[in-house]
Design an enzyme around this catalytic site. Sequence first.
Site, PDB file in Angstrom:
ATOM      1  N   CYS A  82      38.984 -78.744  11.172  1.00 29.20           N
ATOM      2  CA  CYS A  82      39.339 -77.869  12.295  1.00 29.20           C
ATOM      3  C   CYS A  82      40.185 -78.617  13.323  1.00 29.20           C
ATOM      4  CB  CYS A  82      38.085 -77.239  12.893  1.00 29.20           C
ATOM      5  SG  CYS A  82      38.443 -75.709  13.761  1.00 29.20           S
ATOM      6  N   HIS A 181      34.467 -75.665   8.914  1.00 32.11           N
ATOM      7  CA  HIS A 181      33.462 -76.658   9.316  1.00 32.11           C
ATOM      8  C   HIS A 181      32.417 -76.869   8.218  1.00 32.11           C
ATOM      9  CE1 HIS A 181      34.256 -77.029  13.735  1.00 32.11           C
ATOM     10  NE2 HIS A 181      34.904 -75.901  13.512  1.00 32.11           N
ATOM     11  N   GLU A 183      30.375 -79.160   7.805  1.00 31.44           N
ATOM     12  CA  GLU A 183      29.175 -79.856   8.294  1.00 31.44           C
ATOM     13  C   GLU A 183      28.120 -78.870   8.799  1.00 31.44           C
ATOM     14  OE1 GLU A 183      31.973 -79.545   9.721  1.00 31.44           O
ATOM     15  OE2 GLU A 183      31.698 -79.163  11.862  1.00 31.44           O
TER      16      GLU A 183
HETATM   17  N1  GLN Z   1      40.843 -74.333  18.533  1.00 32.54           N
HETATM   18  C1  GLN Z   1      40.435 -75.713  18.518  1.00 32.54           C
HETATM   19  C2  GLN Z   1      41.602 -76.633  18.789  1.00 32.54           C
HETATM   20  O1  GLN Z   1      42.702 -76.227  18.932  1.00 32.54           O
HETATM   21  C3  GLN Z   1      39.788 -76.093  17.214  1.00 32.54           C
HETATM   22  C4  GLN Z   1      38.476 -75.383  17.062  1.00 32.54           C
HETATM   23  C5  GLN Z   1      37.459 -76.137  16.281  1.00 32.54           C
HETATM   24  O2  GLN Z   1      37.593 -77.323  16.010  1.00 32.54           O
HETATM   25  N2  GLN Z   1      36.395 -75.458  15.945  1.00 32.54           N
HETATM   26  O3  GLN Z   1      41.400 -77.816  18.857  1.00 32.54           O
END
Ligand code: GLN
Length: 202
Positions: A82, A181, A183
């Site tokens: 992410c 994610h 995890e």
């Molecule tokens: N929207 C977040 C970002 O731009 C990422 C979101 C996340 O890691 N769950 O960093």
Amino acid sequence: MSAAPTIGVLALQGDVAEHIAVLRSLGVHAVKVLSPERLDAVDGLILPGGESTTMSKLALRYGLMEPLRERVEAGMPAYGTCAGMIMLADEILGGTHDQRTVGGIDMTVRRNAFGRQTESFEARVHVDGIGEDPFDAIFIRAPWVERVGPEVTILGRVTGPDEAGRIVAVQKGGLMATSFHPELTGDARIHRLFVDIVKGHA
Ligand code: GLN
């Protein structure tokens, strides 16, 4: 390298403890990385989810941005989830003007790509390299990959609530990234894939 590698989790911000727990469940020596010295001591690194703009600021403040770039460039395996995916992207869309990334994967990643209504969602994603069973993937204000360079392998795509076939998992050599994610789901297959990459890297 010994059978149990040391894998760091970049601990500037984000869901650090969850990654450490999954790594330890796989018999890995897992440590938080918050200094260049700690970074020197790991065989591979996970860049967790969180907020990539904050992570960028803190990496600069802690003097970690350059050491991270150097180690990734020198071939250290790394896995970004992410916000961590955003950190491993050579190019980002929708970032803040002063946002920096570590880079390493020749790809263009769009932040918060799945739309404002779609704060989070779950989907089953087929991921190459972890077997036939799809992965129950959790997306939280997730990015997607809009472009990959010729050396980047696409490992998985998702049909989002309002979108078709977006790239959400990639690999380039020892570098991996997912929009979601792993995890948070109790399924360690993607972490195991990364651990195997680290072990094989020696
Ligand atoms: N929207 C977040 C970002 O731009 C990422 C979101 C996340 O890691 N769950 O960093």
